[in-house]
Scaffold this active site. Structure first.
Site, PDB file in Angstrom:
ATOM      1  N   CYS A  47       1.141  -1.368   0.069  1.00 25.92           N
ATOM      2  CA  CYS A  47       0.639  -0.046  -0.012  1.00 25.92           C
ATOM      3  C   CYS A  47       0.837   1.498   0.160  1.00 25.92           C
ATOM      4  CB  CYS A  47      -0.813   0.277   0.566  1.00 25.92           C
ATOM      5  SG  CYS A  47      -1.681   1.263   1.463  1.00 25.92           S
ATOM      6  N   CYS A  50       0.452   3.371   3.405  1.00 26.13           N
ATOM      7  CA  CYS A  50       1.106   2.726   5.341  1.00 26.13           C
ATOM      8  C   CYS A  50       2.142   1.805   5.202  1.00 26.13           C
ATOM      9  CB  CYS A  50      -0.459   1.628   5.877  1.00 26.13           C
ATOM     10  SG  CYS A  50      -0.981   0.316   5.014  1.00 26.13           S
ATOM     11  N   CYS A  96      -7.857  -0.915   2.044  1.00 28.66           N
ATOM     12  CA  CYS A  96      -6.545  -1.271   2.503  1.00 28.66           C
ATOM     13  C   CYS A  96      -6.440  -1.592   4.077  1.00 28.66           C
ATOM     14  CB  CYS A  96      -5.304  -0.527   2.659  1.00 28.66           C
ATOM     15  SG  CYS A  96      -4.402  -1.016   4.103  1.00 28.66           S
ATOM     16  N   CYS A  99      -4.981   0.838   6.809  1.00 25.22           N
ATOM     17  CA  CYS A  99      -5.373   2.801   6.244  1.00 25.22           C
ATOM     18  C   CYS A  99      -6.294   3.012   5.474  1.00 25.22           C
ATOM     19  CB  CYS A  99      -4.090   2.803   5.770  1.00 25.22           C
ATOM     20  SG  CYS A  99      -3.679   2.939   4.545  1.00 25.22           S
ATOM     21  N   CYS A 119      -8.478  -5.903  -9.702  1.00 28.92           N
ATOM     22  CA  CYS A 119      -8.199  -4.756 -11.034  1.00 28.92           C
ATOM     23  C   CYS A 119      -7.694  -3.231 -10.034  1.00 28.92           C
ATOM     24  CB  CYS A 119      -9.169  -4.335 -12.031  1.00 28.92           C
ATOM     25  SG  CYS A 119      -9.208  -3.278 -12.964  1.00 28.92           S
TER      26      CYS A 119
END
Length: 131
Positions: A47, A50, A96, A99, A119
């Site tokens: 991510c 984070c 995510c 976060c 995707c």
């Protein structure tokens, strides 16, 4: 997993404008414009907000849709699925788990072994070498 919570102003100060628009405001990058769409290097995608590990590059495949596509997250607990009825469609958004960054969507038209296609917007992820 401990959640990371920041204000929109805090996120804005740490992300570039496109990352902020897509990750925090649920935008979408233009198809075929992302740096990871044609990426073939090995590693782990994290991510951008984070640093949580999200996808193993070995699960990436060319779906021809214009965004990086994966058939499975690195762990089911790495993301949250949310029903998305925006834009006159019914889809499943993925965010995510640490976060709440918007990552993209998951569709039931991927390859074996899962039959899923995650995707994902390139601006939401960062490819790092394996440890």
């Amino acid at each position: 997993m401990k959640k990371i919570e920041k204000t929109l102003d805090e996120w804005r100060s740490m992300l570039d404008p496109e990352q902020y628009q897509v990750c925090r405001l649920k935008g979408t990058e233009r198809p075929f414009s992302g740096k990871y769409n044609s990426e073939r290097r090995d590693g782990i995608y994290h991510c951008i907000c984070c640093g949580l590990a999200l996808f193993d590059a070995q699960t990436k495949f060319d779906a021809g849709c214009g965004w990086p596509s994966f058939y499975a997250p690195i762990e089911d607990s790495a993301m949250i699925e949310i029903r998305d009825t925006s834009h006159g469609m019914i889809r499943t958004e993925v965010t995510c788990a640490r976060c709440d960054a918007h990552l993209g969507h998951v569709f039931p038209d991927g390859p074996p072994p899962t039959g899923l296609r995650y995707c994902i917007n390139s601006v939401c992820i960062d490819l790092r070498p394996r440890d």
